[in-house]
Motif scaffolding. Structure first.
Motif, PDB file in Angstrom:
ATOM      1  N   ILE B 321       0.841  -1.204   0.000  1.00 19.90           N
ATOM      2  CA  ILE B 321       0.000   0.000   0.000  1.00 19.90           C
ATOM      3  C   ILE B 321       0.872   1.249   0.000  1.00 19.90           C
ATOM      4  CG2 ILE B 321      -1.798   1.266   1.244  1.00 19.90           C
ATOM      5  CD1 ILE B 321      -2.773  -1.371   2.386  1.00 19.90           C
ATOM      6  N   GLN B 325       0.840   3.647  -3.347  1.00 18.61           N
ATOM      7  CA  GLN B 325       0.307   5.009  -3.288  1.00 18.61           C
ATOM      8  C   GLN B 325       1.383   6.034  -3.609  1.00 18.61           C
ATOM      9  OE1 GLN B 325      -2.830   4.790  -3.737  1.00 18.61           O
ATOM     10  NE2 GLN B 325      -3.456   6.182  -2.123  1.00 18.61           N
ATOM     11  N   ASN B 328       1.548   6.159  -7.337  1.00 19.39           N
ATOM     12  CA  ASN B 328       0.440   6.906  -7.932  1.00 19.39           C
ATOM     13  C   ASN B 328       0.631   8.414  -7.806  1.00 19.39           C
ATOM     14  OD1 ASN B 328      -1.047   4.653  -8.764  1.00 19.39           O
ATOM     15  ND2 ASN B 328      -1.932   4.408  -6.724  1.00 19.39           N
ATOM     16  N   ALA B 329       1.024   8.877  -6.611  1.00 22.58           N
ATOM     17  CA  ALA B 329       1.223  10.309  -6.398  1.00 22.58           C
ATOM     18  C   ALA B 329       2.395  10.808  -7.242  1.00 22.58           C
ATOM     19  CB  ALA B 329       1.471  10.587  -4.920  1.00 22.58           C
ATOM     20  N   GLY B 360       4.546  20.797  -1.432  1.00 17.53           N
ATOM     21  CA  GLY B 360       3.396  20.988  -0.538  1.00 17.53           C
ATOM     22  C   GLY B 360       2.302  19.971  -0.809  1.00 17.53           C
ATOM     23  N   LEU B 361       2.062  19.682  -2.102  1.00 16.57           N
ATOM     24  CA  LEU B 361       1.048  18.685  -2.455  1.00 16.57           C
ATOM     25  C   LEU B 361       1.453  17.309  -1.939  1.00 16.57           C
ATOM     26  CD1 LEU B 361       0.158  19.729  -6.125  1.00 16.57           C
ATOM     27  CD2 LEU B 361      -1.393  19.730  -4.161  1.00 16.57           C
ATOM     28  N   ALA B 364       0.767  17.356   1.807  1.00 13.08           N
ATOM     29  CA  ALA B 364      -0.675  17.406   2.083  1.00 13.08           C
ATOM     30  C   ALA B 364      -1.353  16.087   1.704  1.00 13.08           C
ATOM     31  CB  ALA B 364      -1.313  18.564   1.314  1.00 13.08           C
ATOM     32  N   ASN B 365      -1.015  15.557   0.514  1.00 17.14           N
ATOM     33  CA  ASN B 365      -1.576  14.267   0.119  1.00 17.14           C
ATOM     34  C   ASN B 365      -1.119  13.160   1.061  1.00 17.14           C
ATOM     35  OD1 ASN B 365      -3.129  14.935  -2.158  1.00 17.14           O
ATOM     36  ND2 ASN B 365      -1.327  14.977  -3.482  1.00 17.14           N
ATOM     37  N   ALA B 368      -3.155  13.395   4.205  1.00 15.20           N
ATOM     38  CA  ALA B 368      -4.550  13.014   3.985  1.00 15.20           C
ATOM     39  C   ALA B 368      -4.685  11.498   3.781  1.00 15.20           C
ATOM     40  CB  ALA B 368      -5.110  13.763   2.778  1.00 15.20           C
ATOM     41  N   VAL B 369      -3.837  10.937   2.929  1.00 14.42           N
ATOM     42  CA  VAL B 369      -3.910   9.500   2.659  1.00 14.42           C
ATOM     43  C   VAL B 369      -3.368   8.716   3.857  1.00 14.42           C
ATOM     44  CG1 VAL B 369      -3.063   7.645   1.171  1.00 14.42           C
ATOM     45  CG2 VAL B 369      -3.782   9.810   0.164  1.00 14.42           C
ATOM     46  N   VAL B 372      -5.946   8.363   6.739  1.00 18.29           N
ATOM     47  CA  VAL B 372      -6.997   7.389   6.445  1.00 18.29           C
ATOM     48  C   VAL B 372      -6.469   5.963   6.565  1.00 18.29           C
ATOM     49  CG1 VAL B 372      -8.499   6.484   4.621  1.00 18.29           C
ATOM     50  CG2 VAL B 372      -8.322   8.947   4.982  1.00 18.29           C
ATOM     51  N   ILE B 373      -5.312   5.703   5.950  1.00 17.37           N
ATOM     52  CA  ILE B 373      -4.802   4.330   5.981  1.00 17.37           C
ATOM     53  C   ILE B 373      -4.319   3.974   7.392  1.00 17.37           C
ATOM     54  CG2 ILE B 373      -2.419   4.841   5.220  1.00 17.37           C
ATOM     55  CD1 ILE B 373      -4.498   1.810   4.196  1.00 17.37           C
ATOM     56  N   LEU B 376      -7.391   3.066   9.333  1.00 15.00           N
ATOM     57  CA  LEU B 376      -7.903   1.804   8.804  1.00 15.00           C
ATOM     58  C   LEU B 376      -7.081   0.623   9.322  1.00 15.00           C
ATOM     59  CD1 LEU B 376     -10.191   1.879   6.627  1.00 15.00           C
ATOM     60  CD2 LEU B 376      -8.462   1.108   5.002  1.00 15.00           C
ATOM     61  N   MET B 398       5.072   9.805   0.175  1.00 10.29           N
ATOM     62  CA  MET B 398       4.356  10.722  -0.720  1.00 10.29           C
ATOM     63  C   MET B 398       5.184  11.984  -0.948  1.00 10.29           C
ATOM     64  SD  MET B 398       1.263   9.377  -1.438  1.00 10.29           S
ATOM     65  CE  MET B 398      -0.329  10.140  -1.201  1.00 10.29           C
TER      66      MET B 398
END
Lengths: 453, 453
Positions: B321, B325, B328-329, B360-361, B364-365, B368-369, B372-373, B376, B398
């Motif tokens: 995971i 991820q 992907n980013a 910064g993205l 921030a990503n 955020a991700v 959540v993970i 979870l 990320m």
């Protein structure tokens, strides 16, 4: 042929914004054409764009806004007063003004339309009435047209008399007495042949055209193969309504190519380097959350085999090779298929043959990559069974990758969806889930032979 | 305006090839224009292409060959007799003939050139002398030109007199007495203004042009923003040598967009759906082997932590995971950056700001991700430490993804390499290696708290 140094201008403007020297800023911007102003706004710090934009002369502001990148325009038009928008739009041709009205809410757009010249407003309403992705939506009114009965001399006089009403003269179309499209008149014939020549004798009847309600990408792909610079747009009765100019055709080709590339990578089609941080975050994060679901799915498949991994921890390292290579092969097949669909190169005539070709490539690549990794793992781990398991899993997963890479976009197209949209995530989900399942499943079957490596 | 059903034609031709009815095949093909024949060849079974091609009338074969897809052309010209190639090339303009000569070996090309009309041969030699990716290589000779001293009437007579020598009339350029480019004459001025008007009074001096030795992609990007359909090509002394027509400009924009998309996905730029199985395999397999090296590298990083995984097998599932991820980013950032470089949207003026935005993205990503993970995993595995480890690893990876996605293409461009080429594999190598290292490294540090989940 003079060229301006955009760096010096950008820095000078940034300095003036920082100093709050509004009067000087206005003076500097006054001398620049709209193209330069648009480039300046795009490259400026997002926080200074409003200041720069409000220092642009009103008669240039509309033209500039029509040229800037979509996400920059979105920023500029946020909270814009209706008065100012009316002023900006009123000097533009309907096809140029359209993007500005698309960016504001329906109420504001309506308020602007009610204050425009009635003819412009009615043309804009017609454009707004067409579907967002249609050819009609991007057409320019005032396509140059002559009739079959004229001579070239008459045609030229007719065009001269109508010069004020004409959009750009990139092609001259030929219509019949009630305005139905009959063909086009090549410009070199109009310029170079004797004035007494009949239009009917030099016109070309094999004209490429678009319907107002047709998908613009399809129309542009056809235009690509034609000899016309601008293509005519006709309604369902065959009446010439307008033209799509070559600038628009180039733009569509560029946009559609970006769009596919972006969709494959999970990027929103309207994101660009000019997009503000906040907008970029809003556009990228949802896609990452979608991917998270598929990543968790793949992790769940692995977790089914935790008992096996506990006994042979080496599997945790090798599993990523099988899944990763499947993903790479799947994305190759997907990219070639998506591009072929976009260019109109893949149709019912070669789809079956292409399916078998991709399937064959999956098997062949699987054998070639599987053999190498199988040998490598045998040598690395000193266990021929482990080599055999990874070989077989690789072959199976590369075959699954080829099937998914070809089928996902073709199915999406058959369902009339965008073949690129989200297809990357579908394909890699297949290759991850299948890759982990094939490899760990086979390893579990052959577990007695793998222990202690 | 008549349209042909390409399906019926393709099937009829396939039947005739199967039956060996050469005479009938010749009859059917005789009636088709070159565009239709090119489309037919592309969509035909690769094994029947040679039969179809040899049934095309000699005077149409050259025109057809100039229109077909590059990999199909490669097939058609394999083992072609020099005589036949001379016949095909001799009817074509130099810019149309060029792709045919590029496809055969240097010796054959030379043999053909020696048998052509000397003027054509010398123009073709000039084109072949320019760099493969240069503007000069794709220019057409015979750009329509007039001088500043003429009136519009004289300009028109001059063009009419030279009509035979002219390439397509998409733009009229203005030159001085020794042939140096001074500007262009808008076609609507030439058509619609009085004949006595001086060229100097209506010409535009702000002309977009290309140098013969300039990169074609750069020239095309500039042409995109200009109002010209065809752009003039000049040598280092400023002399007008030829023009790049709008068909070529569209083609370049399309090719360059395909190219970036293909390079990101590890597909050769000249592969298409028409490419034969053998060629496709040769083009895709090397890329998969390159990827195999990076996959093994990532697997090696994981194998460093096998001791940890043996104790907590759940890590084997969760590690994918974090790596996935990050990939992907990273690909999102990479795609936006590559496209911006291709369109000329990213330059020194906004590169620093864009770097900070992407950084910064990433953060921030990642937050955020990661949150959540992390939640979870805490819920799924019932261990808050495990949630914390995956949160921290996700945030770090990320961020690394954002840095790699932005820096790799920018560095490649700075080194004057193609920003898209192989950058996808660099970025995912970074995100795999970093992802596994961050996650398994942190897990090893916190191992005492993770046992028994």
């Amino acid at each position: 042929m003079e060229m301006q140094d955009p760096r010096a201008l950008t820095e000078r403007v940034a300095d003036l914004v920082r100093e709050g020297a509004d009067e000087d800023l206005r003076e500097v911007l006054k001398e620049q054409p709209a193209e330069v102003l648009a480039d300046l706004l795009e490259h400026a710090d997002p926080s200074s764009r409003d200041t720069i934009f409000s220092a642009i002369e009103p008669h240039l502001a509309g033209e500039t806004a029509a040229l800037v990148d979509e996400t920059v325009l979105e920023d500029l038009l946020e909270d814009i007063p209706t008065d100012q928008l009316v002023e900006m739009v009123s000097d533009l041709e309907p096809d140029e003004a359209l993007p500005l009205l698309e960016e504001v809410d329906a109420e504001t757009a309506d308020a602007v339309l009610r204050r425009l010249d009635p003819e412009d407003a009615s043309e804009l309403r017609e454009l707004l009435g067409y579907d967002e992705e249609s050819a009609g939506r991007i057409m320019a009114f005032g396509a140059p047209a002559v009739t079959e009965q004229m001579t070239l001399g008459e045609a030229l006089s007719h065009l001269r008399a109508a010069a004020d009403e004409l959009d750009e003269l990139q092609a001259v179309f030929v219509v019949d007495s009630i305005g139905r499209l009959r063909g086009y008149l090549p410009l070199d014939a109009l310029l170079l042949r004797p004035a007494a020549t009949a239009v009917a004798d030099v016109m070309r009847r094999d004209v490429t055209f678009a319907y107002t309600n047709e998908d613009r990408e399809q129309a542009a792909a056809r235009a690509q193969r034609s000899h016309l610079l601008a293509i005519p747009v006709i309604d369902n009765r065959g009446i010439l309504r307008g033209q799509i100019t070559q600038e628009k055709l180039r733009e569509i080709a560029e946009e559609e190519a970006s769009e596919d590339m972006y969709h494959l990578a999970g990027v929103a089609e309207d994101e660009s380097v000019y997009t503000s941080f906040r907008q970029s975050l809003q556009k990228r994060l949802p896609w990452l959350y979608v991917n998270l679901v598929t990543a968790v799915l793949a992790a769940w498949v692995i977790s089914l085999f935790e008992g096996t991994i506990e006994k042979v921890a080496a599997l945790a390292a090798l599993q990523t090779i099988v899944a990763g290579q499947g993903g790479n092969a799947g994305i190759q097949a997907l990219t070639v298929t998506v591009r072929a669909l976009a260019l109109g190169d893949l149709d019912w005539r070669n789809s079956r043959r292409t399916f078998y070709k991709e399937l064959g490539l999956g098997v062949a690549n699987g054998l070639a990559v599987g053999l190498v990794i199988g040998l490598l793992v045998w040598l690395w781990r000193g266990n021929i069974w482990m080599g055999g398991v990874i070989f077989a899993a690789m072959l199976l997963n590369m075959t699954a990758a080829a099937l998914a890479g070809f089928s996902v976009p073709v199915l999406l197209r058959a369902l009339r969806l965008d073949p690129a949209q989200s297809s990357g995530v579908f394909v890699t989900t297949v290759t991850d889930v299948c890759g982990f399942f094939f490899f760990l499943g086979l390893a579990t079957l052959f577990l007695p032979y793998l222990r202690g490596i």
